[in-house]
Design an enzyme around this catalytic site. Structure first.
Site, short mmCIF file in Angstrom:
data_model
loop_
_atom_site.label_atom_id
_atom_site.label_comp_id
_atom_site.label_asym_id
_atom_site.label_seq_id
_atom_site.Cartn_x
_atom_site.Cartn_y
_atom_site.Cartn_z
N ASP A 9 -69.39 -0.70 -50.79
CA ASP A 9 -69.71 -0.35 -52.12
C ASP A 9 -70.85 0.66 -52.10
O ASP A 9 -71.50 1.09 -51.11
CB ASP A 9 -70.67 -1.57 -52.46
N GLY A 10 -71.27 1.45 -53.24
CA GLY A 10 -72.17 2.66 -53.17
C GLY A 10 -72.89 2.27 -54.36
O GLY A 10 -72.58 1.69 -55.36
N GLU A 52 -69.99 5.91 -52.70
CA GLU A 52 -68.71 5.27 -52.57
C GLU A 52 -67.98 5.63 -51.38
O GLU A 52 -67.21 5.01 -50.62
CB GLU A 52 -68.12 5.04 -54.06
N ASP A 74 -64.91 -1.35 -55.07
CA ASP A 74 -64.79 -1.37 -56.51
C ASP A 74 -64.81 -0.24 -57.29
O ASP A 74 -64.86 0.07 -58.51
CB ASP A 74 -66.20 -2.25 -56.94
N HIS A 128 -69.19 -6.20 -59.76
CA HIS A 128 -70.21 -7.02 -60.32
C HIS A 128 -69.50 -8.18 -60.95
O HIS A 128 -69.85 -8.72 -62.18
CB HIS A 128 -71.13 -6.26 -61.41
N ASP A 138 -72.78 -4.47 -52.18
CA ASP A 138 -73.54 -4.04 -53.23
C ASP A 138 -75.14 -4.16 -52.71
O ASP A 138 -75.91 -3.22 -52.84
CB ASP A 138 -73.27 -4.57 -54.55
#
Length: 155
Positions: A9-10, A52, A74, A128, A138
Site C-alpha cells: 500500500d501507498g 503505490e 489496492d 479500506h 496501510d
C-alpha cells in the site's frame, strides 16, 4: 511448499505531499503463517501513485531469490499498469497510446525489472474495506510517511 504473499500500500498527505509505502510479506502453509516481514519507507514530496509503485517494487526487490509470489494491492493504477498497460508502453518506447511520456517511467521500469526474476500473480483488493493484511500495509505506509509530515504547532 509455502505460499508467498506481499500486501502492498501507498499513502500520501496531499497529492503531491509527504508520502509513505508499506509492505507486509508473508510465507503461508495452509492456514499457518510461517514467516512475516514488514517494510516501510517514505519521501518528503511525492504522489500516491509513486508510493503505490514503490511498495510493489520494494516487496519484489527484497526477495533474495527468484520466487513465486502473489502481490496484493489496492491500487488499480499498479495492477492495471503492470498486467496490461506496460506491454504497450514498452512497445512504444515508454510512451502512452497518446504518444506522451509515461508518468513515473523510472519506477515502472524498476518494477518491470523487479518482477522479471519472479513468478508474480497480481491481485487487486478494495482498499479500506476491512481486509486485515491490506489494512496492515496501510498502517505501515502511514508509518513510513510519518517522519516526512510537518509537525503540528502546539497552541
Amino acid at each position: 511448499m509455502p505460499e508467498l504473499f506481499a500486501y502492498t500500500d501507498g499513502a500520501c498527505s496531499g497529492n503531491p505531499g509527504p508520502g509513505g509505502w508499506g509492505v507486509l510479506l508473508r510465507a503461508i502453509e495452509g492456514e499457518t503463517v510461517l514467516k512475516e516481514r514488514e517494510l516501510c519507507g517514505g519521501e518528503a514530496e511525492t504522489t500516491n501513485n509513486r508510493m503505490e509503485l514503490l511498495a510493489a517494487i520494494n516487496a519484489l526487490e527484497t526477495l533474495e531469490r527468484p520466487s513465486k509470489i502473489t502481490v496484493v494491492t489496492d491500487s488499480a493504477y499498479v495492477k492495471n499498469g503492470v498486467t496490461g498497460w506496460i506491454f504497450g508502453w514498452k512497445r512504444n518506447g515508454w510512451k502512452t497510446a497518446g504518444k506522451k511520456p509515461v508518468k513515473n517511467v523510472e519506477l515502472w521500469q524498476r518494477l518491470d525489472l523487479a518482477q522479471a526474476r519472479h513468478d508474480v500473480t497480481w491481485k487487486w483488493v478494495k482498499g479500506h474495506a476491512g481486509h486485515p493484511e491490506n489494512e496492515r500495509a496501510d498502517e505501515l505506509a502511514r508509518a513510513g510517511m510519518k517522519p516526512f509530515k510537518p509537525k503540528k504547532a502546539r497552541a
